[in-house]
Design a protein around this motif. Structure first.
Motif, PDB file in Angstrom:
ATOM      1  N   THR A   1       0.833  -1.184   0.000  1.00 17.68           N
ATOM      2  CA  THR A   1       0.000   0.000   0.000  1.00 17.68           C
ATOM      3  C   THR A   1       0.882   1.254   0.000  1.00 17.68           C
ATOM      4  O   THR A   1       2.016   1.226   0.468  1.00 17.68           O
ATOM      5  CB  THR A   1      -0.937   0.041   1.227  1.00 17.68           C
ATOM      6  OG1 THR A   1      -0.147   0.103   2.403  1.00 17.68           O
ATOM      7  CG2 THR A   1      -1.855  -1.169   1.266  1.00 17.68           C
ATOM      8  N   THR A   5      -3.463   3.278   0.377  1.00 14.62           N
ATOM      9  CA  THR A   5      -4.098   2.856  -0.876  1.00 14.62           C
ATOM     10  C   THR A   5      -3.328   1.684  -1.459  1.00 14.62           C
ATOM     11  O   THR A   5      -2.109   1.724  -1.562  1.00 14.62           O
ATOM     12  CB  THR A   5      -4.117   4.014  -1.899  1.00 14.62           C
ATOM     13  OG1 THR A   5      -4.766   5.148  -1.313  1.00 14.62           O
ATOM     14  CG2 THR A   5      -4.860   3.613  -3.159  1.00 14.62           C
ATOM     15  N   ARG A   6      -4.061   0.647  -1.856  1.00 21.99           N
ATOM     16  CA  ARG A   6      -3.416  -0.554  -2.379  1.00 21.99           C
ATOM     17  C   ARG A   6      -2.895  -0.345  -3.791  1.00 21.99           C
ATOM     18  O   ARG A   6      -3.512   0.355  -4.596  1.00 21.99           O
ATOM     19  CB  ARG A   6      -4.393  -1.736  -2.366  1.00 21.99           C
ATOM     20  CG  ARG A   6      -4.757  -2.208  -0.977  1.00 21.99           C
ATOM     21  CD  ARG A   6      -5.763  -3.342  -1.031  1.00 21.99           C
ATOM     22  NE  ARG A   6      -5.221  -4.501  -1.685  1.00 21.99           N
ATOM     23  CZ  ARG A   6      -4.559  -5.476  -1.074  1.00 21.99           C
ATOM     24  NH1 ARG A   6      -4.352  -5.417   0.221  1.00 21.99           N
ATOM     25  NH2 ARG A   6      -4.099  -6.514  -1.745  1.00 21.99           N
ATOM     26  N   GLN A   8      -2.546  -1.615  -7.350  1.00 22.98           N
ATOM     27  CA  GLN A   8      -3.327  -2.532  -8.182  1.00 22.98           C
ATOM     28  C   GLN A   8      -2.466  -3.217  -9.234  1.00 22.98           C
ATOM     29  O   GLN A   8      -2.669  -4.372  -9.574  1.00 22.98           O
ATOM     30  CB  GLN A   8      -4.466  -1.758  -8.855  1.00 22.98           C
ATOM     31  CG  GLN A   8      -5.393  -2.628  -9.695  1.00 22.98           C
ATOM     32  CD  GLN A   8      -6.473  -1.810 -10.354  1.00 22.98           C
ATOM     33  OE1 GLN A   8      -6.191  -0.757 -10.931  1.00 22.98           O
ATOM     34  NE2 GLN A   8      -7.717  -2.286 -10.282  1.00 22.98           N
ATOM     35  N   ASP A  18      -5.378   1.629  -6.481  1.00 26.42           N
ATOM     36  CA  ASP A  18      -6.806   1.299  -6.492  1.00 26.42           C
ATOM     37  C   ASP A  18      -7.686   2.529  -6.707  1.00 26.42           C
ATOM     38  O   ASP A  18      -8.773   2.430  -7.286  1.00 26.42           O
ATOM     39  CB  ASP A  18      -7.210   0.615  -5.183  1.00 26.42           C
ATOM     40  CG  ASP A  18      -7.016  -0.891  -5.245  1.00 26.42           C
ATOM     41  OD1 ASP A  18      -6.760  -1.408  -6.340  1.00 26.42           O
ATOM     42  OD2 ASP A  18      -7.116  -1.541  -4.190  1.00 26.42           O
TER      43      ASP A  18
END
Length: 197
Positions: A1, A5-6, A8, A18
Motif C-alpha cells: 500500500t 491505498t493498495r 493494483q 486502487d
C-alpha cells in the motif's frame, strides 16, 4: 500500500493504485511474504500472525497436540527460540520428522502414547538462488545463524543446484523404496520418549 491505498498493478515506469492514481517509478522492488491458508485458524487451532500453526519443537500444535504441522504451515521454535526460516531446507526435514513420529506412535502397543522428540535440523549452510546462473552460499551454525564469509560463484551455484535436485531425487527414491532416505538426525524421533497423551 501507499498512504493506505493498495497498489493494483506494477508497470515498467509506474504504479497504478486502487483509487486511480499513478505513481511514477523507475525501479520498483516488490517484497512479498508468506501466509498460510486459513484452514488452521478457521478450525480454532492456535496460529501466528501469518496463519502458521504454533507448535512445540516436536511439531505438535500447542493448542491441539494431536495435530502436527510441517513446512511453512507450521511455526516451530528453533534451538535459539526463534522460528525456523521458511524454506525447503526446513520443509523437507520437518515432514520426515513428523512421519517418523507418526510411524513410531502407530507401532506402539499403547495407543495412548504420544512421542515427544524435538526436531533437530542440524544446519550447516543456507543456499539462495539468484536466477539460474548465480547463487550465494552462507555457512551457518547448527541453529541456522550465519557464520563466516558467504560464498558466491560456481561453488555456491553447484551447492544450490544439488540442494534443489537432491530434494526432488530423494522424494522419488523414497516413493519407490520406502525407508531408503534417512534423515541424519532422525534417531531422536525413533528413540523418542513417550509422554502423557
Amino acid at each position: 500500500t501507499i498512504g493506505g491505498t493498495r497498489v493494483q498493478a506494477v508497470e515498467p515506469d509506474r504504479l497504478l493504485l486502487d483509487d486511480g492514481a499513478e505513481v511514477p517509478s523507475e525501479l520498483t522492488v516488490w517484497c512479498g511474504g508468506f501466509a498460510a491458508q486459513p484452514l488452521a485458524r478457521e478450525a480454532g487451532i492456535a496460529v501466528d500472525r501469518q496463519g502458521a500453526v504454533l507448535t512445540d519443537t516436536a511439531l505438535r500444535s500447542v493448542s491441539h497436540p494431536a495435530v502436527l504441522a510441517v513446512g511453512d504451515a507450521g511455526h516451530a521454535p528453533g534451538p535459539d527460540g526463534d522460528r525456523y526460516s521458511m524454506s525447503c531446507q526446513f520443509a523437507f526435514p520437518s515432514a520426515a520428522h513428523a512421519a517418523d513420529l507418526l510411524r513410531a506412535e502407530a507401532g506402539s502397543q499403547d495407543r495412548s502414547v504420544v512421542l515427544d522428540a524435538g526436531l533437530d535440523l542440524g544446519f550447516t549452510a543456507r543456499a539462495v538462488s539468484l536466477g539460474r546462473r548465480h547463487a550465494v552460499l552462507q555457512p551457518t551454525t547448527r541453529t541456522d545463524v550465519a557464520r563466516g564469509r558467504a560464498l558466491t560463484g560456481r561453488a555456491a551455484l553447484v551447492a544450490k543446484w544439488f540442494q534443489v535436485r537432491g530434494v526432488v531425487a530423494a522424494i522419488g527414491v523414497e516413493r519407490r523404496l520406502p525407508g531408503a532416505i534417512h534423515w541424519p538426525h532422525a534417531d531422536k524421533a525413533r528413540h523418542a520418549q513417550p509422554v502423557a497423551g
